[in-house]
Design an enzyme around this catalytic site. Sequence first.
Site, short mmCIF file in Angstrom:
data_model
loop_
_atom_site.label_atom_id
_atom_site.label_comp_id
_atom_site.label_asym_id
_atom_site.label_seq_id
_atom_site.Cartn_x
_atom_site.Cartn_y
_atom_site.Cartn_z
N LYS A 149 -1.28 9.37 1.00
CA LYS A 149 -1.75 7.98 1.66
C LYS A 149 -2.62 8.34 3.11
CE LYS A 149 -1.23 4.16 0.94
NZ LYS A 149 -1.91 3.18 0.41
N TYR A 165 3.95 11.37 -1.36
CA TYR A 165 3.25 10.17 -1.42
C TYR A 165 2.70 9.84 0.08
CZ TYR A 165 3.43 5.15 0.08
OH TYR A 165 2.85 4.03 0.47
N THR A 213 0.47 3.06 5.35
CA THR A 213 2.06 2.83 5.39
C THR A 213 2.21 3.50 6.71
OG1 THR A 213 4.04 3.66 4.59
CG2 THR A 213 1.92 4.89 4.00
N ASP A 214 3.58 3.29 7.31
CA ASP A 214 3.99 3.96 8.52
C ASP A 214 4.29 5.43 8.22
OD1 ASP A 214 6.12 3.58 7.15
OD2 ASP A 214 7.47 2.57 8.84
N GLU A 215 4.51 5.78 7.02
CA GLU A 215 5.01 7.00 6.51
C GLU A 215 4.12 8.25 6.79
OE1 GLU A 215 7.15 7.56 2.77
OE2 GLU A 215 8.25 5.47 3.09
P1 NAD Z 1 3.20 -1.17 -5.93
O1 NAD Z 1 3.45 0.03 -6.32
O2 NAD Z 1 4.30 -2.43 -6.26
O3 NAD Z 1 1.99 -1.86 -6.56
C1 NAD Z 1 0.85 -1.00 -6.89
C2 NAD Z 1 -0.08 -1.75 -7.67
O4 NAD Z 1 -1.37 -1.10 -7.85
C3 NAD Z 1 0.25 -1.97 -9.32
O5 NAD Z 1 0.02 -3.38 -9.76
C4 NAD Z 1 -0.48 -1.09 -10.02
O6 NAD Z 1 -0.57 -1.43 -11.31
C5 NAD Z 1 -1.87 -0.93 -9.24
N1 NAD Z 1 -2.58 0.28 -9.43
C6 NAD Z 1 -1.81 1.62 -9.26
N2 NAD Z 1 -2.96 2.49 -9.74
C7 NAD Z 1 -3.90 1.55 -9.88
C8 NAD Z 1 -5.30 2.10 -10.07
N3 NAD Z 1 -5.75 3.72 -10.35
N4 NAD Z 1 -6.19 1.20 -10.41
C9 NAD Z 1 -5.97 -0.04 -10.21
N5 NAD Z 1 -4.57 -0.51 -9.88
C10 NAD Z 1 -3.86 0.35 -9.59
O7 NAD Z 1 2.86 -1.09 -4.81
P2 NAD Z 1 3.27 -2.08 -3.32
O8 NAD Z 1 4.63 -1.71 -2.82
O9 NAD Z 1 2.91 -3.35 -3.54
O10 NAD Z 1 2.32 -1.20 -2.27
C11 NAD Z 1 1.05 -1.92 -2.09
C12 NAD Z 1 0.32 -1.25 -1.10
O11 NAD Z 1 0.97 -1.26 0.38
C13 NAD Z 1 0.09 0.64 -1.42
O12 NAD Z 1 -1.04 0.85 -0.96
C14 NAD Z 1 1.40 1.01 -0.46
O13 NAD Z 1 1.22 2.36 -0.14
C15 NAD Z 1 1.31 0.24 0.71
N6 NAD Z 1 2.43 -0.11 1.50
C16 NAD Z 1 3.75 -0.47 0.74
C17 NAD Z 1 4.80 -0.65 1.50
C18 NAD Z 1 6.21 -1.13 0.81
O14 NAD Z 1 7.09 -1.29 1.63
N7 NAD Z 1 6.12 -1.38 -0.53
C19 NAD Z 1 4.72 -0.53 3.05
C20 NAD Z 1 3.44 -0.20 3.54
C21 NAD Z 1 2.53 0.15 2.87
O1 DAU Z 2 7.79 2.93 4.97
C1 DAU Z 2 6.88 2.14 4.30
C2 DAU Z 2 7.10 2.73 3.08
O2 DAU Z 2 8.22 2.05 2.48
C3 DAU Z 2 6.23 2.43 1.70
O3 DAU Z 2 4.84 2.98 2.12
C4 DAU Z 2 6.56 2.78 0.50
O4 DAU Z 2 5.37 2.49 -0.50
C5 DAU Z 2 7.88 2.06 0.00
O5 DAU Z 2 8.17 2.54 -0.96
C6 DAU Z 2 8.88 2.24 0.98
O6 DAU Z 2 9.28 3.86 1.17
P1 DAU Z 2 10.76 4.13 1.22
O7 DAU Z 2 10.82 5.65 0.64
O8 DAU Z 2 11.27 4.10 2.73
O9 DAU Z 2 11.51 3.06 0.35
P2 DAU Z 2 12.49 3.10 -0.53
O10 DAU Z 2 12.82 1.71 -0.91
O11 DAU Z 2 12.33 4.08 -1.90
O12 DAU Z 2 13.61 3.81 0.09
C7 DAU Z 2 14.02 3.17 1.26
C8 DAU Z 2 15.32 3.99 2.02
O13 DAU Z 2 16.41 4.08 1.29
C9 DAU Z 2 14.88 5.67 2.28
O14 DAU Z 2 15.39 6.23 3.24
C10 DAU Z 2 15.62 6.18 0.76
C11 DAU Z 2 16.76 5.26 0.72
N1 DAU Z 2 17.15 4.84 -0.75
C12 DAU Z 2 16.42 4.49 -1.65
C13 DAU Z 2 16.92 4.55 -2.96
C14 DAU Z 2 15.88 3.95 -4.15
C15 DAU Z 2 18.60 5.32 -1.13
O15 DAU Z 2 19.41 5.51 0.04
N2 DAU Z 2 18.91 5.05 -2.40
C16 DAU Z 2 17.99 4.84 -3.38
O16 DAU Z 2 18.45 4.54 -4.77
#
Ligand code: NAD
Ligand code: DAU
Length: 353
Positions: free
Chosen positions: A163, A159, A133-135
């Site tokens: 990561k 988180y 992630t970019d975080e």
């Molecule tokens: P998600 O939470 O939707 O899905 C995670 C999946 O991993 C689930 O299916 C869960 O059951 C499985 N999992 C969790 N713990 C596990 C374990 N111990 N063993 C096997 N499986 C396990 O997550 P996502 O949003 O699809 O993100 C996927 C990946 O991409 C993550 O590594 C996250 O850090 C990264 N990422 C997400 C975003 C985003 O915006 N969602 C952005 C950048 C990077």
């Molecule tokens: O930047 C990549 C990341 O983006 C991934 O690594 C994470 O897995 C993914 O969950 C996401 O993280 P964020 O914290 O940015 O996502 P989230 O959707 O939780 O929140 C997006 C923005 O919106 C953040 O600034 C918090 C805000 N927010 C979120 C929720 C859930 C609100 O203002 N209200 C809300 O109820």
Amino acid sequence: MSILVTGGAGFIGSNFVLDWLAQSDETVVNLDVLTYAGNLANLASLNGDERHVFAHGDIRDREMVDKLLQAHRPRAIVHFAAESHVDRSIHGPDAFIKTNVEGTFKLLESARAYWTGLDGEAQAAFRFHHVSTDEVYGSLSADAPAFTETHPYEPNSPYSASKAASDHLVRAWHHTYGMPVVTTNCSNNYGPYHFPEKLIPLMIVNALAGKPLPIYGDGLQVRDWLYVGDHCSAIRAVLAGGRVGEVYNIGGWNEKPNRDIVHTVCTLLDEMRPDPAGPYSRLITHVKDRPGHDRRYAIDARKIERELGWRPAETFETGIRKTVQWYLDHADWVAQVQSGAYREWLSTNYTAR
Ligand code: NAD
Ligand code: DAU
């Protein structure tokens, strides 16, 4: 030939599995423990498809993962499995350390044992693709340049710290043991099958239910948004042509403050599913901010474009419209996830706000 995907029942993982099998007949072995975020309904269209092999298990289970690798002999591992929600990491960091740090460590060790036993050609061709992630780069001021791949690591939440730790492990397994790894650091994804705890799906689902739309703090925090299908194509490009040991940032060239995102969702819903009670923006409420909330993320995605020719296909306008339409068309999916753990989570996170 096959690839092993971890976390393939989650949001991005399931989109990746569906995309992969839409373009290739190479088997996907999908290892997922099915936490609250893992949902096999996302993959229902693959029922009976022999190219998808689901393995229910934890990436921390060395014995099981070792056996899985020996049984299927994948040419690559794409590692999505993680705890992914920042707010949950604030309420309970434990699971984040277990899966994101210990889990990645155990998976790397299984992968190393398997990779070491491959013959020369297969060993050279093998890839461990770590999805991050970019975080991990921390928060940017309003006018700072976007994150490049050499930006210092400054993770601020449990988180992002977990990561960041996993990224460092992957890097070390390459430098120390020669493991052929690639890491991608991506910005905020959105699109189909996004669990409605994250900003965009939560706003769509709450608006349709006439519930408040909770914006944290002033809502001026900036994220870069990428349609999930574009993340999948970027991962395929890196897997196919990325240089071993390298990091590639993936982003949508689309920075927007949260407030604008929520207003865009409301405007689209006003057009696509008007509410007789009035515009959806009437439901917006400002709630207490997320502790340690990062102010701005921005991705400089020029390296992946320069080296691999990848650019996102969707603009935010096309991607968000498709996404809102998907949620309108999949009320059954939403109803299914709005049960059990999901409801408990809503009360844990929002009742005290
Ligand atoms: P998600 O939470 O939707 O899905 C995670 C999946 O991993 C689930 O299916 C869960 O059951 C499985 N999992 C969790 N713990 C596990 C374990 N111990 N063993 C096997 N499986 C396990 O997550 P996502 O949003 O699809 O993100 C996927 C990946 O991409 C993550 O590594 C996250 O850090 C990264 N990422 C997400 C975003 C985003 O915006 N969602 C952005 C950048 C990077
Ligand atoms: O930047 C990549 C990341 O983006 C991934 O690594 C994470 O897995 C993914 O969950 C996401 O993280 P964020 O914290 O940015 O996502 P989230 O959707 O939780 O929140 C997006 C923005 O919106 C953040 O600034 C918090 C805000 N927010 C979120 C929720 C859930 C609100 O203002 N209200 C809300 O109820």
